[in-house]
Design a protein around this motif. Structure first.
Motif, PDB file in Angstrom:
ATOM      1  N   PRO A   7      -9.403  -4.105  -2.165  1.00  0.00           N
ATOM      2  CA  PRO A   7      -9.469  -3.349  -3.351  1.00  0.00           C
ATOM      3  C   PRO A   7     -10.520  -2.352  -3.578  1.00  0.00           C
ATOM      4  O   PRO A   7     -11.340  -2.942  -4.337  1.00  0.00           O
ATOM      5  N   ALA A   8      -9.722  -1.389  -3.959  1.00  0.00           N
ATOM      6  CA  ALA A   8     -11.490  -0.123  -4.529  1.00  0.00           C
ATOM      7  C   ALA A   8     -10.928  -0.150  -6.499  1.00  0.00           C
ATOM      8  O   ALA A   8     -11.784   0.618  -6.670  1.00  0.00           O
ATOM      9  N   LEU A   9      -9.916  -0.641  -6.543  1.00  0.00           N
ATOM     10  CA  LEU A   9      -8.995  -0.752  -7.760  1.00  0.00           C
ATOM     11  C   LEU A   9      -8.569  -1.515  -8.679  1.00  0.00           C
ATOM     12  O   LEU A   9      -7.916  -2.321  -7.307  1.00  0.00           O
ATOM     13  N   SER A  10      -8.274  -1.872  -9.815  1.00  0.00           N
ATOM     14  CA  SER A  10      -7.560  -3.304  -9.712  1.00  0.00           C
ATOM     15  C   SER A  10      -6.956  -2.842 -11.656  1.00  0.00           C
ATOM     16  O   SER A  10      -7.333  -2.171 -11.875  1.00  0.00           O
ATOM     17  N   GLY A  11      -6.207  -3.916 -11.364  1.00  0.00           N
ATOM     18  CA  GLY A  11      -5.488  -3.425 -13.016  1.00  0.00           C
ATOM     19  C   GLY A  11      -4.182  -3.406 -12.678  1.00  0.00           C
ATOM     20  O   GLY A  11      -3.174  -3.848 -11.774  1.00  0.00           O
ATOM     21  N   ASP A  12      -3.226  -3.449 -14.245  1.00  0.00           N
ATOM     22  CA  ASP A  12      -1.798  -3.589 -14.389  1.00  0.00           C
ATOM     23  C   ASP A  12      -0.771  -2.263 -13.402  1.00  0.00           C
ATOM     24  O   ASP A  12      -0.644  -2.250 -13.116  1.00  0.00           O
ATOM     25  N   GLY A  13      -1.866  -0.872 -13.696  1.00  0.00           N
ATOM     26  CA  GLY A  13      -1.423   0.118 -13.112  1.00  0.00           C
ATOM     27  C   GLY A  13      -1.596   0.077 -11.047  1.00  0.00           C
ATOM     28  O   GLY A  13      -0.717   0.857 -11.020  1.00  0.00           O
ATOM     29  N   VAL A  14      -2.584  -0.718 -10.577  1.00  0.00           N
ATOM     30  CA  VAL A  14      -2.688  -0.333  -9.199  1.00  0.00           C
ATOM     31  C   VAL A  14      -1.488  -0.693  -8.174  1.00  0.00           C
ATOM     32  O   VAL A  14      -1.756  -2.025  -8.232  1.00  0.00           O
ATOM     33  N   ARG A  16       0.247  -0.710  -4.512  1.00  0.00           N
ATOM     34  CA  ARG A  16      -0.688  -0.025  -2.532  1.00  0.00           C
ATOM     35  C   ARG A  16       0.480  -0.566  -1.680  1.00  0.00           C
ATOM     36  O   ARG A  16       0.723  -1.436  -1.503  1.00  0.00           O
ATOM     37  N   ILE A  17       0.581   0.491  -0.696  1.00  0.00           N
ATOM     38  CA  ILE A  17       1.106   1.197  -0.221  1.00  0.00           C
ATOM     39  C   ILE A  17       0.509   1.436   1.195  1.00  0.00           C
ATOM     40  O   ILE A  17      -0.250   2.014   1.460  1.00  0.00           O
ATOM     41  N   HIS A  18       0.953   0.133   1.994  1.00  0.00           N
ATOM     42  CA  HIS A  18       0.122   0.244   3.459  1.00  0.00           C
ATOM     43  C   HIS A  18       1.119   0.960   4.593  1.00  0.00           C
ATOM     44  O   HIS A  18       2.279  -0.265   5.131  1.00  0.00           O
ATOM     45  N   LEU A  26       6.996   0.072   5.978  1.00  0.00           N
ATOM     46  CA  LEU A  26       5.665  -0.150   4.201  1.00  0.00           C
ATOM     47  C   LEU A  26       4.851  -1.481   4.524  1.00  0.00           C
ATOM     48  O   LEU A  26       6.648  -2.388   3.760  1.00  0.00           O
ATOM     49  N   LEU A  27       4.299  -2.061   3.716  1.00  0.00           N
ATOM     50  CA  LEU A  27       3.674  -2.957   2.881  1.00  0.00           C
ATOM     51  C   LEU A  27       2.911  -2.864   1.982  1.00  0.00           C
ATOM     52  O   LEU A  27       1.990  -1.647   1.756  1.00  0.00           O
ATOM     53  N   ALA A  28       4.082  -2.920   0.832  1.00  0.00           N
ATOM     54  CA  ALA A  28       4.031  -2.718  -0.721  1.00  0.00           C
ATOM     55  C   ALA A  28       2.864  -4.228  -1.256  1.00  0.00           C
ATOM     56  O   ALA A  28       3.433  -5.293  -0.760  1.00  0.00           O
ATOM     57  N   VAL A  29       1.647  -3.962  -1.614  1.00  0.00           N
ATOM     58  CA  VAL A  29       1.115  -4.681  -2.507  1.00  0.00           C
ATOM     59  C   VAL A  29       1.312  -4.199  -3.832  1.00  0.00           C
ATOM     60  O   VAL A  29       1.083  -3.735  -4.349  1.00  0.00           O
ATOM     61  N   CYS A  30       1.570  -5.819  -4.854  1.00  0.00           N
ATOM     62  CA  CYS A  30       1.500  -4.925  -6.448  1.00  0.00           C
ATOM     63  C   CYS A  30       0.176  -5.588  -6.882  1.00  0.00           C
ATOM     64  O   CYS A  30      -0.939  -6.536  -5.825  1.00  0.00           O
ATOM     65  N   HIS A  31       0.440  -5.573  -8.094  1.00  0.00           N
ATOM     66  CA  HIS A  31      -1.098  -5.439  -8.613  1.00  0.00           C
ATOM     67  C   HIS A  31      -1.514  -7.108  -9.065  1.00  0.00           C
ATOM     68  O   HIS A  31      -2.705  -7.311  -9.388  1.00  0.00           O
ATOM     69  N   CYS A  32      -0.212  -8.186  -8.984  1.00  0.00           N
ATOM     70  CA  CYS A  32      -0.067  -9.431  -8.931  1.00  0.00           C
ATOM     71  C   CYS A  32      -0.815  -9.395  -7.489  1.00  0.00           C
ATOM     72  O   CYS A  32      -0.925 -11.142  -7.768  1.00  0.00           O
ATOM     73  N   VAL A  42      12.497   3.749  -0.947  1.00  0.00           N
ATOM     74  CA  VAL A  42      12.973   3.802  -2.558  1.00  0.00           C
ATOM     75  C   VAL A  42      13.117   1.811  -2.920  1.00  0.00           C
ATOM     76  O   VAL A  42      13.034   2.159  -4.243  1.00  0.00           O
ATOM     77  N   VAL A  43      13.589   1.451  -1.821  1.00  0.00           N
ATOM     78  CA  VAL A  43      13.566  -0.138  -2.427  1.00  0.00           C
ATOM     79  C   VAL A  43      12.424  -0.323  -2.346  1.00  0.00           C
ATOM     80  O   VAL A  43      12.188  -1.235  -2.837  1.00  0.00           O
ATOM     81  N   LEU A  44      11.429   0.316  -2.156  1.00  0.00           N
ATOM     82  CA  LEU A  44       9.709  -0.410  -1.941  1.00  0.00           C
ATOM     83  C   LEU A  44       9.137  -0.760  -3.602  1.00  0.00           C
ATOM     84  O   LEU A  44       8.892  -1.466  -3.988  1.00  0.00           O
ATOM     85  N   TRP A  45       9.843   0.679  -3.891  1.00  0.00           N
ATOM     86  CA  TRP A  45       8.770   1.396  -5.340  1.00  0.00           C
ATOM     87  C   TRP A  45      10.578   0.464  -5.804  1.00  0.00           C
ATOM     88  O   TRP A  45       9.713   0.548  -7.437  1.00  0.00           O
ATOM     89  N   ASP A  46      11.465   0.307  -6.116  1.00  0.00           N
ATOM     90  CA  ASP A  46      12.116  -1.127  -6.927  1.00  0.00           C
ATOM     91  C   ASP A  46      11.895  -2.141  -6.913  1.00  0.00           C
ATOM     92  O   ASP A  46      11.522  -1.973  -7.935  1.00  0.00           O
TER      93      ASP A  46
END
Length: 83
Positions: A7-14, A16-18, A26-32, A42-46
């Motif tokens: 991770p280059a950035l961190s925080g509650d608003g970061v 990542r989608i690979h 697509l692999l979604a990675v939440c800040h948690c 669309v389902v990924l962002w939800d």
């Protein structure tokens, strides 16, 4: 799951989608730290924006990842092509 990139950035608003190489997934990675694979962005962002609902560290993919596509053998030149 081991992160794909450090991770280059961190925080509650970061978020990542690979792109999963060789697939339409697509692999979604939440800040948690929760991760999940999706086919539909669309389902990924939800899922990402719905934090913390359904977020578990080391989450399993939405469904099994698609197998990598098989590569076709390269065509062999014919002798007549070199005459």
């Amino acid at each position: 799951m081991i992160p794909l990139h450090p991770p280059a950035l961190s925080g509650d608003g970061v978020y990542r989608i690979h792109w999963v190489l060789g697939t339409d997934r697509l692999l979604a990675v939440c800040h948690c730290g929760a991760q999940r694979e999706f086919e539909d962005p669309v389902v990924l962002w939800d899922w990402l924006l719905g934090h913390p609902e359904d977020h578990h560290l080391g989450s399993v993919p939405e469904s099994a990842p698609a197998p990598a596509p098989a590569l076709a053998p390269a065509p062999q030149p014919r002798q007549a092509d070199f005459a």
